[in-house]
Design a protein around this motif. Sequence first.
Motif: not given
Length: 488
Positions: A84, A114, A117-118, A120
């Motif tokens: 990313r 986070q 919204g994911r 990790l």
Amino acid sequence: MSERLVRYPSQLFAGSLCLGLAAANVVRAQTALGLVIAALLGGIVAASRRHRRLGLLAVVLAFAGWWWGSARLDALDRSPLTARLETAARVRMTVTGPARRGRYDVRAPAVVTQFAGRALREPVQLKLPLGRAPPQGAILDALVRVTAPRGPKNGFDERTWLRRHGVHVVLLVDRWRIIGRRGGLGGVADALRRRLQNSVARGLTGYRAAVLEGVVLGEDSGLSEELRRRFRASGLYHLLAVSGQNVALVAGSALLLAWLLGVPRLIGQLCALASICAYVLAVGAQPSVIRAGVAGALGCLAWLTARAADRWQLLLVGAIVLLAWNPYTLLDPGFQFSFAAVLAIFLLVPRFHRFLEGYPLGRSLRVVVAISAACGLATAPIAWLQFHSVQLLTVPANALAAPAVVPLLGLALAAAAVAPFSVGAAAALAWLNGWCAAYLVAVAQLVGGLSIAQIRSTRALLVLLAGALLAAAYACPPRWRQSSSPST
């Protein structure tokens, strides 16, 4: 050789495990290959005689450490956020260490829990604009941009340094707000650190407060760059990194307090063990404090279980703990300095102390000179390889600073102990301790300001080595010259 294996099996096994963990930095073992080799060697061990079995078991442990170290390095090298890069998102993260203010920005370690919204969990480095910084332990909701760490620049490779700590991205923080604080063991560590920070330098400002926090907590961010250079040049920078002396004083203070209160020795040892654990939590995961904390805790446990504590075994267990968690720690300057200094204390200090017995020095001064000379000699190659500098006046600098170090630590711990009951008493102790800090700064300024305090050029190093070899040749004549005598 077989007799030594039988006599010191625990040191052999611990050393083999350390060797295997360290070997993962050179060549990584494939999981299946490592397990197969360990299983085959394990079968051979079961069918071997005792002496041969010890050696083969050491080989099995070395392979097991190699496999575990390789697995840990693979885990540390994984980074979902590298996919990313150069993207922006809203994240939730926890600040895991103190913020450090630089000339242009503020940096702090954190763990992202986070991302957009994911869920990790990945450690990162935060980069914030100058100004207000989030405290350690704060849970943040922030808008960030993901960037790659800088490569080699001005002698420092940020990308490699961060990768060895499991960090692969830098988050440029645009806006952030605190939405909570972490709990659990991390929350306890945050509270203990705040307690120490608020008590050891209560009422002090400037370099005195910064030096006290540096000596007690290993945090030098409050010092000016010029003062850091003076501490490095004088050979006193190790005082700003928490060492075994700090841990020993914490444990000794707990035992002394228990004795003054008439508490049984068993309770005193338990209090010392708890004090060591609390201090390690407050200071953080620095290699020197983890090594000293493991050694101190095992020493307390050895007394509680009526077992003899072997110093080599304590040192090796500390190395195992650090390398098992992160094998990259082997390449960290703090790890190398810490273990080289301890090895020098074990191996060189007794010899240096015996050599100095013929000189008109007091017993305490002989100990200081022997320790400073041994540690300086052992860490000089590391200092040159890591920082391209060698400190020449570390022995006189440490001899001058020694009278203030133990009182400074003692007064700091006393201030932390009385702060919950009397703020005024803690402030008075901190004011008195400020003079110890001022004395250390004066020594660092005096010695570190001399032009001969350190060398930073290869030519000067070669001249120094040539002079040392000539002096050694003059001081130690050949054996044939010593043994020759006129015939009678």
